[in-house]
Design an enzyme around this catalytic site. Sequence first.
Site, PDB file in Angstrom:
ATOM      1  CG  LEU A   1      -2.048  -0.995   1.331  1.00  0.00           C
ATOM      2  CD1 LEU A   1      -2.675  -1.008   2.640  1.00  0.00           C
ATOM      3  CD2 LEU A   1      -2.950  -1.047  -0.007  1.00  0.00           C
TER       4      LEU A   1
ATOM      5  N   GLY B   1       7.193   4.119   4.057  1.00  0.00           N
ATOM      6  CA  GLY B   1       7.462   5.364   4.818  1.00  0.00           C
ATOM      7  C   GLY B   1       8.891   5.398   5.431  1.00  0.00           C
TER       8      GLY B   1
ATOM      9  CE  LYS C   1       3.195   2.384  10.654  1.00  0.00           C
ATOM     10  NZ  LYS C   1       3.125   3.188  11.384  1.00  0.00           N
TER      11      LYS C   1
ATOM     12  CG  ASP D   1       5.099  13.000  11.016  1.00  0.00           C
ATOM     13  OD1 ASP D   1       5.466  14.157  10.512  1.00  0.00           O
ATOM     14  OD2 ASP D   1       5.301  11.917  10.575  1.00  0.00           O
TER      15      ASP D   1
END
Length: 814
Positions: free
Chosen positions: A504, A507, A526, A623
Amino acid sequence: MAPLFAVFLILHSFSKDLCHALDMITTTQFLMDSDSILSGNNAFKLGFFSPPNTSNRYLGIWFNKPVRTVVWVANRDIPISDTTGVLQISDDGNLELLNGVKTVIWSANLPGEPMTNVTVVLLDTGNLVMLQNKSMIIWQSFDHPTNTLLPGMKPTAPTTPNQNHVVLRSWKSPSDPSVGEFSLGIGTAGIPQVLTWNNGVIYWRSGPWDGNQFIGLPNADTTLNDGFVLELEPQNISINFSPQDTSLLLSYMVDYKGDILEHYWDDSIKNWTLGFFAPSANCELYGTCGVFGSCDHVNSACNCLQGFQPKNPNEWKKGIWRSGCVRRTKLQCGIKGGNQDGFLKLEMIKVPDNIQTISVFSEDGCRSKCLNNCSCLAYSYHLNIGCMVWSKDLIDTQQISGGGVEFFLRLAVSELEGGKSHKWTVIIVLVVAAIGTTLLVIFIYLLWRKQRRRFATGQGTREEGLSRYNTEDNIGQVELQEPPLYTFDNLRNATDNFHLGNKLGEGGFGTVYKGVLENGDEIAIKRLSRSSEQGMEEFMNEVTVISKLQHRNLVRLLGCCVEGDEKMLIYEYMPNRSLDAFLFDPQNRERLPWRKLVTIIEGICRGLLYLHRDSRLRIIHRDLKPSNILLDEDLNPKISDFGMARIFGGNQDQANTRRVVGTYGYMSPEYAMGHFSEKTDVYSFGVILLEIVSARRNTTFHRYEQSLTLTGYAWKLWNEGNIDSLIDPMIREPHFQSDITKCIQIGLLCIQELARDRPNISTVISMFETDIKQLPQPNKPPFTEWEASSKDQQSSSFYSNSVNQYSITVLQGR
C-alpha cells in the site's frame, strides 16, 4: 391377528423413528407432534411443546439443552388442544400448521403465485427457513421474532421520524406464550435508542445510541459487549448482535414482567446463566422519579436535581416519586434586569428523554446556543453525537454508577452561587489530592528509572514482554496494555508472503501491506524496516499510545507481531488510503467537493480535540500531515501514525525533546528547536487547511511561485487582498466563497510564528462557527522562503502516496 398387530407396532415404531430422524420438511415429508428436527450443529430443535402447567401444544424452536429455553413460537396466540398438530408444505408451496380437523391455525403467508420445489430446514443459527430449489430463501423465522433476539437475527424497521418500531413481544406468562403486555423495539424520536413498552406506554429506555454503544447504560463499555448494535441506514434501522465467541449459546429476551434478560449457557454447571438485565432498579423505570427527578442507581432511590425540590413532599417521604420536582428559583432569561443564568455540570448522567439535536461544531457552541435560547433547560455535548439540548421538562434522568456523559443543567445564578460555602473544603481536598498525586508520580518515576537501568545493564530479559519498552520523551509514564499478538505466519499468509501486489505504501521506518485474514477480514500491516535505526522506539511508542485510544476519527490498532527481527503493527484497513492521494491527484480530487472537504476538516478537528483534551491521555501527534490522515470507505478521516506521538502529563502544556522528528513543511518553528506543545499540532493542521483549499502541496510549492512555500504564498495573497487566487478552481463556487475564505483565515491563524498567538484546537472549532468578521487578523507565518536541504530524508507515513516529503530525524546541539 396377533402377528399382524405385532407387525403394525414394528412398522409404527419404525416410522416414528424415521420421523425423529427428519432433517427437513418437504411436500412429501411433514412434521407431526411426536417429531422434531435438529439443526446441523445440534444447537437448536424444532418441534411441538407444552409450557409448564398447561397441556396446550405449540410449534416452537428451542435450544437443544436439558433446560429448555424456547426462542420462537409459531402459533403463540392459537394453541392446539391435543397432539394432532402437523406442520406441512401445502400444494401451493406455503408452510402451514394444521390441527386435528385440518384447520390452518398458522401459516407463513407467502404472497404471490404458488411455488414449487420448496423445502424447510432449521439452520445452525436457530433460523427456520423456507428454500426454493434448496438455495433461495423465500421465508425465514428471523424475520418474525417473538420474544427473543438471537445472534444473526436482524429485525429492521423504517427510519420514520418520531415513530416507535416494535421488534419483540413478551409472553403473557410462563405458561402462556401469547402476546403479553410488554414489547421491545427501537425509538427513532431524536436519537435512536432501545425502548420497552407496557401496553404501549414507555416502560424503560437504554438512552441514546452514539454509533458505538448506548450511553445511558451503566458501564456502557462493558454492558451489552457481545457486539450489540443499532445499524442506521438511509431508509431503515436494525438491531442485532454478534458474540465474539461464536460457540457461545446466547440470547436476549423480553420476559413477561418486562425485563430484558441476557442468557448464556454455562456448560460447567449445565444451566443457563443470567448476564445483562434491565431495568436493574425500580427507580430506573421510565418516569418513576417524575419530571426534574433523578434516579440514583447506587441507592436505588429518587432525588430532585440540584436547584429543584419535591412537588409533593409528603409523597416523596413515602417513596412515591412520580409527582416529580419543581424549580426553586425561576430562570432569569427574558426577565428584565435579571442576572444571566448559568449551568451546573453533572457527571456520569444518563441524559433525559425528549432529546433535540442542533448543528454546532463544538461544546462551546452548544453551550452558547442553549444559553441564548430561553426555552433551553439543559445541554450535553458528546463527540459521537454532537450537541444535545432539552426544551421540555426533564424526564427519566439517572445518575449511573459508571459511564454516562457530562450534563449541564440550566439554573439561576443564585442557585449556582449557593455552592460557594463549600469553596474552602473543595480547595483543601484538591490540594491534598494534588500533593498525593505528585508523590505517587515521583515514586512511579523513580521505580521506572530503576527498572530501566536494570534492563540497560542486562539484568532484564526479553521475556519480560513488550511492556519493558518505553520512550524517553513520554512525559507521564503509563501502564502499557498490550494489544493482541499475531503470528508472523498468519500475517505472511494474509499478504501472500508480502507480495508487492499487496503493497500500500512505504514510509520512513516501514512498508505497509494489505492483508486478508482467514476469516475474510481486511487489515493493513505496517512492517518495520530492519535497517531503520529509529524504528524500534517508534514502534513501541505507537503500540503504547494508540492501543489506549478509541475514537471514530483515529485509526484503530488491531494488534502487533514481534517475532525475532520482525516487528509489525496491524490496523483496520482503510480502502481509500490517505488524504494526500485525493488532494493532489486531479482525478481523485473530483471526489472531494467542498461539502465533503468540510466533513474531512471537521473529522480531523474532532480527532485532535480527542487527543489534546478528551482522551484520558493527552497526546501530541507531532507528525500530522495529509499522508497520515486515512480515509475509510465513506471518505471519513482517521488520524494515523502515532510513532512520533508523545504523552503529556495532566497539567502540562509544553515539553522539550532531544530528538526532533517530523516532516518539513508541517513542522512549527519552535518544534524545530526542540520545544513542542498542542500548538505544534495546530500548526500542522493550519498547513493542511491551506493544502485542502488550494490542492497544492506545501513541501513542493517552491517549484512554482518564486521559491515561496505555500504558507508564504498564502500570506502574500492575504496581504494583497487577492486570497481568491489561492482557491482550487474545482471548489471555487460563489455560495461557498465565504466559508472557504474563513477556512484560509483560520489556517493562517494556526500557522502564526509564535505558538502563543495560535489558537488551541477547541478554539479552532469555535472559529468555524464564528462570523468571519469577528475572527482576529493573522500575523506573519514562519518559513515564508523555502530552505530545504538536499540531504533531508524521506518522512515516515502510513499509506504513503507521496515521495516529495522531507523529514528531520535528529537535531541535537553541539
